[in-house]
Enzyme design. Structure first.
Site, PDB file in Angstrom:
ATOM      1  N   GLY A  25     -10.336  -4.208  -2.689  1.00 36.09           N
ATOM      2  CA  GLY A  25     -10.603  -2.830  -3.079  1.00 36.09           C
ATOM      3  C   GLY A  25     -10.299  -2.637  -4.550  1.00 36.09           C
ATOM      4  O   GLY A  25     -10.420  -3.562  -5.348  1.00 36.09           O
ATOM      5  N   CYS A  26      -9.882  -1.456  -4.912  1.00 34.37           N
ATOM      6  CA  CYS A  26      -9.584  -1.129  -6.308  1.00 34.37           C
ATOM      7  C   CYS A  26      -8.500  -2.055  -6.858  1.00 34.37           C
ATOM      8  O   CYS A  26      -7.439  -2.196  -6.259  1.00 34.37           O
ATOM      9  CB  CYS A  26      -9.130   0.323  -6.403  1.00 34.37           C
ATOM     10  SG  CYS A  26      -8.542   0.781  -8.028  1.00 34.37           S
ATOM     11  N   PHE A  27      -8.765  -2.663  -8.000  1.00 34.34           N
ATOM     12  CA  PHE A  27      -7.776  -3.614  -8.534  1.00 34.34           C
ATOM     13  C   PHE A  27      -6.522  -2.932  -9.045  1.00 34.34           C
ATOM     14  O   PHE A  27      -5.489  -3.568  -9.210  1.00 34.34           O
ATOM     15  CB  PHE A  27      -8.360  -4.577  -9.553  1.00 34.34           C
ATOM     16  CG  PHE A  27      -9.125  -4.013 -10.726  1.00 34.34           C
ATOM     17  CD1 PHE A  27      -8.969  -2.715 -11.185  1.00 34.34           C
ATOM     18  CD2 PHE A  27     -10.031  -4.821 -11.389  1.00 34.34           C
ATOM     19  CE1 PHE A  27      -9.681  -2.228 -12.267  1.00 34.34           C
ATOM     20  CE2 PHE A  27     -10.753  -4.358 -12.483  1.00 34.34           C
ATOM     21  CZ  PHE A  27     -10.573  -3.055 -12.918  1.00 34.34           C
ATOM     22  N   CYS A  29      -4.831  -0.809  -7.277  1.00 37.26           N
ATOM     23  CA  CYS A  29      -3.971  -0.858  -6.081  1.00 37.26           C
ATOM     24  C   CYS A  29      -3.427  -2.271  -5.868  1.00 37.26           C
ATOM     25  O   CYS A  29      -2.227  -2.460  -5.647  1.00 37.26           O
ATOM     26  CB  CYS A  29      -4.749  -0.445  -4.839  1.00 37.26           C
ATOM     27  SG  CYS A  29      -5.384   1.239  -4.847  1.00 37.26           S
ATOM     28  N   TYR A 170      -5.019   9.740  -8.257  1.00 41.10           N
ATOM     29  CA  TYR A 170      -5.421   8.508  -7.577  1.00 41.10           C
ATOM     30  C   TYR A 170      -4.206   7.630  -7.296  1.00 41.10           C
ATOM     31  O   TYR A 170      -4.078   7.054  -6.212  1.00 41.10           O
ATOM     32  CB  TYR A 170      -6.454   7.727  -8.406  1.00 41.10           C
ATOM     33  CG  TYR A 170      -6.993   6.529  -7.665  1.00 41.10           C
ATOM     34  CD1 TYR A 170      -8.103   6.652  -6.831  1.00 41.10           C
ATOM     35  CD2 TYR A 170      -6.385   5.279  -7.768  1.00 41.10           C
ATOM     36  CE1 TYR A 170      -8.591   5.566  -6.132  1.00 41.10           C
ATOM     37  CE2 TYR A 170      -6.875   4.185  -7.070  1.00 41.10           C
ATOM     38  CZ  TYR A 170      -7.974   4.333  -6.257  1.00 41.10           C
ATOM     39  OH  TYR A 170      -8.453   3.254  -5.549  1.00 41.10           O
TER      40      TYR A 170
END
Length: 195
Positions: A25-27, A29, A170
């Site tokens: 997913g989002c790097f 995170c 976020y």
């Protein structure tokens, strides 16, 4: 010294440095999670697995380059091993959703392991087989396993993103819950606070 398995041996400091590349997913995170672990020397966000040469964040966000947001982790295998990194990787993202992590949707957010040697490939395959056999997630794991291709380092503002932007929404709603889970379940694996 670098051997065929991407292992750097620094005998002066007793460090055996290895690398792993994960897309979960989002790097932002993924980077935040692995930065907390004892034995992790460095985590670099970047792009891998696509066709475009030297992609930038705007290109990746289009979903048209084929790259995944990923992190390259350098770790001291005397302190933490690939299997433990793999366990934490699966425990801190949803490996059962195709091209999606929470509100992040697109091929750039896929779950994928980019192996650097045959041992990492074998360990990853066996681990996914075990997760599916035990039905750990209640659904099949869709995480891909692929040989590592060229890793492109992300722009500077993506590095250490969580620690520099903790107040951002976020970070509060997507990253912090992963860190809470990590700290509760893997307390013994975390870096000790410096005094």
């Amino acid at each position: 010294m670098l051997n065929q398995n991407y292992t750097i041996i620094n005998s002066k400091f007793g460090i055996v440095e290895e690398q792993a590349i994960f897309a979960g997913g989002c790097f932002w995170c993924t980077e935040a999670v692995f930065l907390e672990l004892e034995g992790v020397l460095n985590v670099v966000p970047g792009y891998i697995g696509g066709a475009t040469t030297d992609p930038r964040y705007a290109d990746i966000c289009s979903g048209e380059t084929g790259h995944a947001e990923a992190v390259k982790i350098s770790f001291d295998s005397n302190v933490i091993n690939f299997e433990t990194l793999l366990e934490i990787f699966f425990a801190t993202h949803d490996p059962t959703t195709l091209n999606k992590q929470a509100y992040d949707v697109g091929t750039q957010y896929r779950s994928e392991i980019f192996y650097l040697n045959e041992e990492q490939n074998k360990i990853s395959e066996e681990y996914i087989d075990l997760l599916n056999y035990k039905n750990i997630f209640g659904r099949a794991v869709v995480t891909k396993i692929s040989p590592a291709s060229k890793f492109y380092v992300a722009e500077d503002y993506h590095h250490d993103y969580y620690n520099q932007n903790k107040a951002q929404s976020y970070c509060t709603f997507s990253i912090m819950p992963k860190l809470v889970k990590l700290r509760e379940k893997y307390q013994s694996k975390l870096k000790k606070a410096e005094v």
